[in-house]
Design an enzyme around this catalytic site. Sequence first.
Site, PDB file in Angstrom:
ATOM      1  N   GLN A 165      -4.616  -5.103   7.139  1.00  0.00           N
ATOM      2  CA  GLN A 165      -5.595  -6.021   6.540  1.00  0.00           C
ATOM      3  C   GLN A 165      -5.641  -7.382   7.230  1.00  0.00           C
ATOM      4  O   GLN A 165      -6.525  -8.181   6.935  1.00  0.00           O
ATOM      5  CB  GLN A 165      -5.285  -6.221   5.048  1.00  0.00           C
ATOM      6  CG  GLN A 165      -5.372  -4.957   4.210  1.00  0.00           C
ATOM      7  CD  GLN A 165      -6.778  -4.386   4.133  1.00  0.00           C
ATOM      8  OE1 GLN A 165      -7.779  -5.058   4.368  1.00  0.00           O
ATOM      9  NE2 GLN A 165      -6.871  -3.109   3.779  1.00  0.00           N
TER      10      GLN A 165
ATOM     11  N   CYS B 139      -4.657   2.509  -3.643  1.00  0.00           N
ATOM     12  CA  CYS B 139      -3.412   3.020  -3.065  1.00  0.00           C
ATOM     13  C   CYS B 139      -2.267   2.039  -3.260  1.00  0.00           C
ATOM     14  O   CYS B 139      -1.438   1.842  -2.363  1.00  0.00           O
ATOM     15  CB  CYS B 139      -3.579   3.337  -1.584  1.00  0.00           C
ATOM     16  SG  CYS B 139      -4.804   4.598  -1.280  1.00  0.00           S
TER      17      CYS B 139
ATOM     18  N   LYS C  15     -10.847  -0.713  10.561  1.00  0.00           N
ATOM     19  CA  LYS C  15     -11.037  -1.858   9.666  1.00  0.00           C
ATOM     20  C   LYS C  15     -11.476  -3.105  10.431  1.00  0.00           C
ATOM     21  O   LYS C  15     -11.661  -4.173   9.858  1.00  0.00           O
ATOM     22  CB  LYS C  15      -9.737  -2.153   8.908  1.00  0.00           C
ATOM     23  CG  LYS C  15      -9.352  -1.061   7.919  1.00  0.00           C
ATOM     24  CD  LYS C  15      -8.170  -1.507   7.084  1.00  0.00           C
ATOM     25  CE  LYS C  15      -7.437  -0.354   6.431  1.00  0.00           C
ATOM     26  NZ  LYS C  15      -8.180   0.275   5.342  1.00  0.00           N
TER      27      LYS C  15
ATOM     28  N   HIS D 276       0.867  -1.180   0.000  1.00  0.00           N
ATOM     29  CA  HIS D 276       0.000   0.000   0.000  1.00  0.00           C
ATOM     30  C   HIS D 276       0.907   1.235   0.000  1.00  0.00           C
ATOM     31  O   HIS D 276       2.010   1.184   0.548  1.00  0.00           O
ATOM     32  CB  HIS D 276      -0.835  -0.056   1.285  1.00  0.00           C
ATOM     33  CG  HIS D 276      -1.933   0.955   1.379  1.00  0.00           C
ATOM     34  ND1 HIS D 276      -1.710   2.274   1.677  1.00  0.00           N
ATOM     35  CD2 HIS D 276      -3.279   0.820   1.247  1.00  0.00           C
ATOM     36  CE1 HIS D 276      -2.878   2.910   1.720  1.00  0.00           C
ATOM     37  NE2 HIS D 276      -3.843   2.051   1.463  1.00  0.00           N
TER      38      HIS D 276
ATOM     39  N   ASP E 297       2.960  -4.391   8.292  1.00  0.00           N
ATOM     40  CA  ASP E 297       1.760  -3.593   8.063  1.00  0.00           C
ATOM     41  C   ASP E 297       0.578  -4.558   8.151  1.00  0.00           C
ATOM     42  O   ASP E 297       0.302  -5.315   7.221  1.00  0.00           O
ATOM     43  CB  ASP E 297       1.846  -2.933   6.676  1.00  0.00           C
ATOM     44  CG  ASP E 297       0.514  -2.350   6.211  1.00  0.00           C
ATOM     45  OD1 ASP E 297      -0.499  -2.475   6.937  1.00  0.00           O
ATOM     46  OD2 ASP E 297       0.492  -1.769   5.107  1.00  0.00           O
TER      47      ASP E 297
END
Lengths: 426, 148
Positions: free
Chosen positions: A220, A381, A243, A140, A217
């Site tokens: 997700q 992104c 999220k 991303h 990261d």
Amino acid sequence: MEETLVESPRKLDDAVRLSDEHALRYRGDFPILDRKVHGKPLVYLDNSATSQKPRAVLDALEDYYTRLNANVHRGLHTLSEEATNAYEAARERVARFINAPARSLVFVRNTTEGINLVASAWGRKNVGAGDEILLSVMEHHSNIVPWQMLARETGAVLRYFDIREDGSLDMDQADDLITERTRIVSIAHMSNVLGTVNPVEAIVERAHDAGALVFVDAAQSVPHMAVDVARLGCDFFAFSGHKMCGPTGIGGLYGRPDLLETMDPYMGGGSMIDEVRLDGFTCADIPEKFEAGTPNIAHAIVFGDVVDYLSAIGVEHIHTHERALTDYTIERLSEIDGLTVYGHAPGRGGAISFNLDDMHPSDLSTVLDRQGIAIRAGHHCAQPLMRRLGTPYGATARASLYFYNTSEEIDTMIAAIHRARNLFSA
Amino acid sequence: MEDLTIVTMDTTIEEVLEDFEYLDDWEERYQEIIDLGKKLPPLDDAYKTDAYKVKGCVSQVWLVPHVAGTLPPTITFDADSDAHIVRGLVAILLMVYSGKTPRQILDADIEGIFDRLDLASHLSPSRSNGFRSMVKKIRSIAGGALAN
């Protein structure tokens, strides 16, 4: 909804049927899912962008402002004490959710802020000219640009893992890419475009052998699967509350305590200091050192309720049922002539990107919206990944799932895609 | 780069507004928009450059203005998009704006027209498709021509 499920034209396999039962058990917790869009029941399939919020979270927000509101870490009055206790208790709960000690968990706005914090506060001190920062082409922009900024400032060099045909990370390149020049590897736990779940543990092992750190990261992954930072062995790890059923503007950054302790603060201000004199200051202990100014108290406290909500459902159940619905969605999409699904890595998650013939994803998304279906269209992104995949228009459509989605909603989307195709080929 | 022949569509905005009165479901309206887009002559690839690109996120839009040296000047536009629906919306915009004086452009009630077409949401800021930016750009070109 229960009835139409029974009338579903195709025979669902057991895993999908169980996933639907699971979804229907929790769907009622989400008031927004009763909404209509353009007169049609909302089918919300943009969960990788942000998830919906259950009643328990909405109630917790109201409760905070109704009962508890005060600034933290500074008042001696009862409300301030209670708010501070709630804030620190939330830190404990969120930290426990990823199996980290509370003092290693910094409240940040979101994953992006977590990455920027480390790129700046750790990077400026530890990365120099010629040092290498290793990313992947599937990242991303949030996990590219902060490192590019650091590289621009320090003269460091960025290198990138490529992907294989199925969208998995090309670990064969690890030997070439992870060297004694590598200072940090920063990698998505799960791709927001391909759904690929990256082999973080293997990367950590290789990186640590080479003396490099690993930033994960996890924007997700944390919402969709059980994660344990101790088991992953990573050095930094960031995720976003919104999220995973939480409010916007609150997230978590885990950092290895010994690293956080040696890092300079990211921002200066109240709360992050021990003492201030006219000629200088000393820092507070971690994690306050990284929480300058009045923090997002309300949402941090609610973040604690968010992880309790998800834990009560069981993240491992969420993961199992989403896997079944992901397989079902990909199978149904693949039945459409001319439709390309991006990402077929084993064990992939429910961020499902696709393109239909030469139809612009913007057109597809617009027509689906008219039918009450929220998907995402664009570059997500991840422009470097769009180029790497060679997607037409540099974009894809993306349906992304959460545990409240049902196979019936997927069927609705499939029917809507057929309708869109008819409209554009008429 | 050869000069573009100024393209005028044979449909007028009044005709579109009238047609839309008879279209009551979204599918028919979108079909009409897509058809209008198909009638819009494609922009020469030579103009599909960053210089003419209107900033947007999801779909791309290009806008090429031609200011005629008459008094008052008339401004014509050639434009295109890589997405069908946006292309149709662009066609509608050109009906409203192309071949008009700066004053006419600035006075045009584009929100009112899109409201009547039930397409107002396409002008909302969240549609980061470059379409709204295109309206802004056209208005700023007209504003510039008026100032000269």
